[in-house]
Design an enzyme around this catalytic site. Structure first.
Site, PDB file in Angstrom:
ATOM      1  N   TYR A 239      40.136  71.565  37.398  1.00 25.00           N
ATOM      2  CA  TYR A 239      41.512  71.768  36.927  1.00 25.00           C
ATOM      3  C   TYR A 239      42.271  72.665  37.931  1.00 25.00           C
ATOM      4  CZ  TYR A 239      45.042  73.464  33.514  1.00 25.00           C
ATOM      5  OH  TYR A 239      46.191  73.800  32.850  1.00 25.00           O
TER       6      TYR A 239
ATOM      7  N   LYS B  89      43.913  71.436  23.797  1.00 22.90           N
ATOM      8  CA  LYS B  89      43.911  69.976  23.884  1.00 22.90           C
ATOM      9  C   LYS B  89      43.411  69.388  22.563  1.00 22.90           C
ATOM     10  CE  LYS B  89      45.423  70.832  27.932  1.00 22.90           C
ATOM     11  NZ  LYS B  89      44.650  71.000  29.140  1.00 22.90           N
TER      12      LYS B  89
ATOM     13  N   ARG C  77      42.756  93.495  17.274  1.00 20.87           N
ATOM     14  CA  ARG C  77      42.302  92.884  18.519  1.00 20.87           C
ATOM     15  C   ARG C  77      40.826  92.522  18.480  1.00 20.87           C
ATOM     16  NH1 ARG C  77      40.705  96.147  22.321  1.00 20.87           N
ATOM     17  NH2 ARG C  77      42.359  97.697  22.158  1.00 20.87           N
TER      18      ARG C  77
ATOM     19  N   ASP D 141      33.614  73.524  32.158  1.00 22.26           N
ATOM     20  CA  ASP D 141      34.837  73.250  31.401  1.00 22.26           C
ATOM     21  C   ASP D 141      34.628  71.899  30.716  1.00 22.26           C
ATOM     22  OD1 ASP D 141      37.403  72.422  30.579  1.00 22.26           O
ATOM     23  OD2 ASP D 141      38.395  73.512  32.202  1.00 22.26           O
TER      24      ASP D 141
END
Ligand SMILES: *Cc1c(COP(=O)(O)O)cnc(C)c1O
Length: 382
Positions: free
Chosen positions: A106, A201, A53, A176
């Site tokens: 968003y 994206k 992790r 963002d």
């Protein structure tokens, strides 16, 4: 390394071939347990890798590459783009604080603010994307969230002005930057403290991975790393590998996405069915001057407003297309089309007809135009 041009960085950054038998790409590492040779090696700082992790060569290669591109002090990777947004926000905000968020944000980011953050005692208010934010800052405003251009309506924000006002007030600035990627907009260079990317994206670029990145400047590095660690976040080795592989072609893909989007938007602007085209790289766009000043290029996502049309007409246009898929997300090689539904609370979005969003993929632009031309013929006949 630091002086390399961005196009060079995307092919060279984060490569660890000397550690991997010369393999050009860092392989996928799957690990939870990592063994220590002895007890002394377990002391903090003695071993580079301690637990899955907390990082593997797969994640460190990607972090290193993003850090070089963003020029920040600390990068963390998250299992999705939305998680990059929420982690960045949680690293600067707490009970009793106020958060200012752009109205063009968003949708799922808005939902997080209005539900989870509200429950945690954080008040969110929304500002018009091009507003002067100075009068909106309250004594307890801890952070200002930007997204430029907004991913449905594409308003370009004056990020240096927003950052100046926020910092004068002692508030942090988050952005963002998924639309532009670090290649087309230098987030920290324009005064932003925490730079967020839905790597899902353009970074991934092939519609097969959900991943997010956050880059913090020096002042925000420790809080970001601590918050990310406390929440137990880690991106999988497979996803890091795919994102890193996508990064290698990001510069050439973005150039092509922009070229095709320009061809499509010019063509759409001349269509009688279209009321306006919304793409900051067009001189007719209200955001053009700011885009020209601050961005190094445009990506392949834009919108157009139809002249008033019925739902059936929109369906006739969209549903029969051969080269455009109907789907969320964007940034992959494939072309997409989506009727957009705008939710605003600070300032109504002014549109008389339906808004359609397009992602210009890597197809030939003239095939895409021919496809849309047939779509408009269906719309007219409906
Ligand atoms: C898609 C998207 C996200 C979220 O990314 P996921 O990987 O889907 O969680 C965040 N911000 C913007 C602007 C996006 O387009």
């Amino acid at each position: 390394m630091k002086k390399d041009k961005p196009d060079t960085k995307v092919v060279s950054a984060g490569r660890m071939s000397k550690d991997h038998f010369g393999a050009v790409n860092t392989p996928v590492y799957r690990a939870s347990t990592i063994l220590f040779p002895d007890l002394a090696s377990m002391e903090p700082g003695r071993q580079a890798y301690t637990y899955g992790r907390r990082g593997t060569p797969s994640s460190r290669s990607l972090e290193d590459a993003i850090a070089q591109l963003e020029g920040g002090a600390q990068v963390v990777l998250t299992p999705s783009g939305l998680n990059a947004v929420t982690t960045a926000i949680l690293s600067v905000i707490g009970n009793g604080d106020h958060l200012l968020v752009t109205d063009s944000v968003y949708g799922p980011t808005r939902h997080f603010c209005d539900t989870t953050l509200k429950r945690l005692g954080v008040e969110t208010s929304y500002y018009a994307p091009t507003a002067n934010i100075a009068p909106l800052l309250r004594p307890n405003t801890k952070a200002v969230f930007c997204e430029s251009p907004g991913s449905l309506t594409f308003e370009v924000q004056d990020i240096p002005a927003i950052a100046g006002a926020a910092h004068a007030h002692g508030a942090s600035v988050l952005m963002d930057n998924t639309w532009a990627t670090p290649l087309l907009f230098d987030v920290h260079g324009h005064g932003v403290d925490l730079s967020i990317q839905a790597g899902t994206k353009y970074l991934g670029g092939h519609a097969d991975v959900n991943i997010g990145t956050v880059s913090a400047n020096e002042a925000h590095a420790a809080r970001l790393k601590d918050t990310h660690g406390n929440m137990g976040l880690a991106a999988s080795g497979d996803d890091c590998f795919l994102a890193l592989r996508g990064l290698r072609t990001l510069a050439v893909r973005l150039k092509r996405h922009q070229e095709t989007a320009l061809k499509l938007t010019h063509w759409l602007a001349g269509r009688p069915e279209v009321a306006r085209v919304i793409y900051p790289a067009l001189p007719s766009d209200p955001g053009y001057a700011l885009w020209k000043r601050d961005f190094k290029g445009a990506s392949g996502l834009f919108a157009f407003e139809l002249k008033p049309a019925s739902e059936r007409q929109v369906a006739a246009l969209v549903e029969g297309l051969h080269h455009f898929g109907i789907g969320y997300s964007w940034g992959g090689f494939e072309s997409l089309i989506l009727p957009s539904h705008i939710h605003r609370t600070a300032q109504a979005f002014d549109a008389k007809g339906p808004l359609i969003r397009i992602h210009a993929g890597l197809d030939d632009a003239y095939d895409l135009i021919a496809d849309l031309e047939q779509g408009f013929a269906r719309l007219k006949g409906t």
